[in-house]
Write an enzyme that holds these catalytic residues in place. Structure first.
Site, PDB file in Angstrom:
ATOM      1  CD1 TRP A  38      -1.131   2.281   2.336  1.00 48.26           C
ATOM      2  CD2 TRP A  38      -2.848   1.665   1.048  1.00 48.26           C
ATOM      3  NE1 TRP A  38      -2.050   3.299   2.352  1.00 48.26           N
ATOM      4  CE2 TRP A  38      -3.120   2.938   1.574  1.00 48.26           C
ATOM      5  CE3 TRP A  38      -3.803   1.071   0.199  1.00 48.26           C
ATOM      6  CZ2 TRP A  38      -4.297   3.643   1.306  1.00 48.26           C
ATOM      7  CZ3 TRP A  38      -4.973   1.768  -0.064  1.00 48.26           C
ATOM      8  CH2 TRP A  38      -5.210   3.032   0.472  1.00 48.26           C
ATOM      9  CG  ASN A  40      -1.776   6.881   2.722  1.00 45.14           C
ATOM     10  OD1 ASN A  40      -1.365   5.848   3.193  1.00 45.14           O
ATOM     11  ND2 ASN A  40      -1.947   7.953   3.473  1.00 45.14           N
ATOM     12  CG  ASP A  41      -1.056  11.268   2.539  1.00 49.70           C
ATOM     13  OD1 ASP A  41      -1.963  10.614   2.029  1.00 49.70           O
ATOM     14  OD2 ASP A  41      -1.183  11.891   3.602  1.00 49.70           O
ATOM     15  CB  SER A 102       1.561  13.006   5.832  1.00 50.16           C
ATOM     16  OG  SER A 102       1.106  11.939   5.042  1.00 50.16           O
ATOM     17  NE  ARG A 165      -4.565  13.446   9.683  1.00 48.63           N
ATOM     18  CZ  ARG A 165      -5.738  13.326  10.283  1.00 48.63           C
ATOM     19  NH1 ARG A 165      -5.827  13.284  11.600  1.00 48.63           N
ATOM     20  NH2 ARG A 165      -6.853  13.257   9.572  1.00 48.63           N
ATOM     21  CG  ASP A 166      -1.117  15.455   7.489  1.00 42.91           C
ATOM     22  OD1 ASP A 166      -0.587  14.425   7.950  1.00 42.91           O
ATOM     23  OD2 ASP A 166      -2.309  15.505   7.147  1.00 42.91           O
ATOM     24  CD  GLU A 216      -6.823  13.991   6.125  1.00 40.65           C
ATOM     25  OE1 GLU A 216      -6.673  13.144   7.016  1.00 40.65           O
ATOM     26  OE2 GLU A 216      -7.082  13.685   4.950  1.00 40.65           O
TER      27      GLU A 216
HETATM   28  C1  FRU Z   1      -4.144  11.889   4.325  1.00 37.17           C
HETATM   29  C2  FRU Z   1      -3.772  11.295   5.690  1.00 37.17           C
HETATM   30  C3  FRU Z   1      -2.924  12.253   6.489  1.00 37.17           C
HETATM   31  C4  FRU Z   1      -2.199  11.342   7.426  1.00 37.17           C
HETATM   32  C5  FRU Z   1      -1.958  10.135   6.555  1.00 37.17           C
HETATM   33  C6  FRU Z   1      -1.968   8.827   7.298  1.00 37.17           C
HETATM   34  O1  FRU Z   1      -4.383  10.921   3.365  1.00 37.17           O
HETATM   35  O2  FRU Z   1      -4.945  10.961   6.390  1.00 37.17           O
HETATM   36  O3  FRU Z   1      -3.681  13.254   7.139  1.00 37.17           O
HETATM   37  O4  FRU Z   1      -1.017  11.883   7.909  1.00 37.17           O
HETATM   38  O5  FRU Z   1      -2.971  10.139   5.571  1.00 37.17           O
HETATM   39  O6  FRU Z   1      -1.639   7.758   6.469  1.00 37.17           O
END
Ligand code: FRU
Length: 475
Positions: A38, A40-41, A102, A165-166, A216
């Site tokens: 997997w 994501n970001d 992230s 976060r982020d 986010e």
């Molecule tokens: C966005 C998010 C961020 C977080 C990350 C966790 O897609 O939800 O806010 O840091 O993914 O995987």
């Protein structure tokens, strides 16, 4: 009820098997995907000595979200990626699990942090589900970004919240500025620091634009409007709800005086980065030369599964602000470094045409790989609609309504004497840039075995194709 249960039990192996069926036909050729599992970001995007680093939210063990860690890959041309070991792994403690959510990375050229000259410092969110807490951590690398050591004084910012976060950190003048989200409050905060360790709250920006979904992955980026250094503006991007879709990204333009962001527009004005629901969590690269600002986003996989990987990155996109009759607006283009290398790709098969009139349908012969890059400019003629059919989907323009659409659902209004469509289709992702990036639409498509080929269509009349360039990148 019993019967239903029996049926479910019977089809369960089929469902499980289907989940793990390899799907090489949907693996993009020129978009980044992890070898397996997997993503994501994108995280910690940073350019150092000719190398683009891509860290990414990654589950190293499974093909679904979980065990969040920072995966790592590097590239010299944003096209070919070298896969590297996980750079920051999750931490499993006795009482605390720390997931590496992230964040961003900076190059500490003058050793402001004390971690060493030219240390790469990652600033990320430590998500601690057992404590129901998110706080900001830092970690440093003295080996060019391959491995990281967590700072012993973590967290560097903790506001005692489960959603915080982020962090996205950039250099502004002689200090570091962090933009970070408080998702449930639909708020971003700005912090300042001299050493990346002690942070001071500078200001907050909230409840403007689109507030229907949590906020986010914010980022703050300086840009020259129309490329003019005398007209500097700041772009604030936030990932959140987009129109009626589940997810999306919005943006604000404004001024930033080192402390406070002031929106150019009234609070209720909503501006969107991308009109699809797939493009999400994009952040710009740090440390690019020549004031270039290039971002990468995550293309969020919804219903359809791919195996043995899941999730992919967008094409890297150059960011520009332009003056338009409605005000200053964001324009995006596939990164110029990529455009420049298209003609140098030895295997890329090209089709170039000029000044052809199309009525009905023109099929481009011999292009079946489902991995192409198209750049076309049209002058509307007598046709009511025109556009492309790609893998069975119609991506077109309705002349009277000045609307761009995909399979009949309207994406947005664009106008002009001529319509330029750049269409990047790569096995399962489709990115469409209209009129030089005035409107951008991204989606995922999962074509069947026979859904290949490209044609240009014109309904009930004709359209003039001023120029058409197609690169077949399937090799
Ligand atoms: C966005 C998010 C961020 C977080 C990350 C966790 O897609 O939800 O806010 O840091 O993914 O995987």
């Amino acid at each position: 009820m019993k019967k239903l249960f029996a049926i479910l039990l019977a089809i369960l192996p089929v469902l499980l098997y289907a989940q793990d069926m390899p799907t090489p036909q949907w693996r993009p050729v020129y978009h980044f995907t992890p070898v397996k599992n997997w993503t994501n970001d994108p995280n910690g995007l940073i350019y150092i000595n000719g190398v683009y680093h891509l860290y990414y939210q990654h589950n190293p063990f499974e093909n679904k979200w979980g065990h969040m860690s920072w995966g790592h890959a590097t590239s010299r041309d944003l096209l070919h990626w070298q896969h590297l070991p996980v750079a920051i792994p999750e931490k499993e403690g006795k009482d605390t699990t720390t997931w590496i959510f992230s964040g961003s990375a900076v190059l500490d050229v003058t050793n402001t942090s004390g971690f060493g000259k030219n240390a790469i410092v990652a600033i990320y969110t430590a998500d601690q589900p057992k404590q129901k807490k998110e706080s900001q951590f830092i970690a440093y690398s003295n080996d060019g970004g391959l491995t990281y050591t967590n700072y012993a004084g973590n967290p560097v910012i903790d506001i005692q919240r489960p959603d915080f976060r982020d962090p996205s950190v950039i250099r502004v003048g002689d200090k570091w500025v962090m933009t970070v989200a408080v998702p449930d409050d639909r708020k971003v905060q700005f912090y300042g620091s001299a050493d990346l360790k002690k942070w001071e709250l500078l200001s907050e920006f909230s409840k403007q634009g689109d507030n229907r979904k949590i906020w986010e992955c914010p980022s703050l980026t300086p840009l020259y409007v129309d490329g003019d250094p005398a007209k500097k503006k700041w772009l604030l991007m936030v990932s959140s709800g987009n129109q009626d879709a589940a997810t999306g990204m919005q943006y604000f333009t404004g001024d930033f005086d080192g402390k406070t962001f002031k929106n150019d527009n009234p609070a209720d004005v909503q501006l969107f980065v991308d009109y699809g629901r797939t493009f999400y969590a994009a952040i710009p690269y740090n440390n690019l030369p020549d004031n270039r600002q290039t971002m990468l986003g995550w293309l969020m996989p919804f219903e359809t599964g791919t195996y043995p990987w899941r999730g992919q990155m967008s094409i890297p996109r150059d960011l520009m602000l332009k003056t338009t009759p409605s005000g200053i607006r964001l324009y995006q283009q596939p990164a110029a470094v990529l455009n420049a290398s298209l003609d140098k790709l030895p295997a890329a098969k090209k089709v170039f045409k000029k000044n052809v009139t199309v009525s009905d349908e023109l099929t481009l012969k011999g292009i079946n790989s489902n991995s192409y890059w198209i750049d076309a400019t049209f002058t509307p003629g007598t046709a009511t609609d025109f556009g492309f059919i790609v893998a069975g989907e119609k991506i077109g323009y309705d002349v009277a309504g000045k609307n761009l659409y995909i399979s009949r659902s309207n994406l947005g209004v664009v106008s002009g004497e001529k319509i330029r469509i750049q269409l990047l289709f790569d096995k399962s992702s489709l990115e469409v840039f209209v009129n030089g990036g005035e409107l951008v639409y991204t989606t995922l498509l999962f074509p069947g075995k026979d859904d290949t080929g490209i044609s240009i269509y014109a309904d009930k009349g004709n359209v003039k194709v001023d120029s058409l360039r197609v690169w077949d990148l399937g090799k």
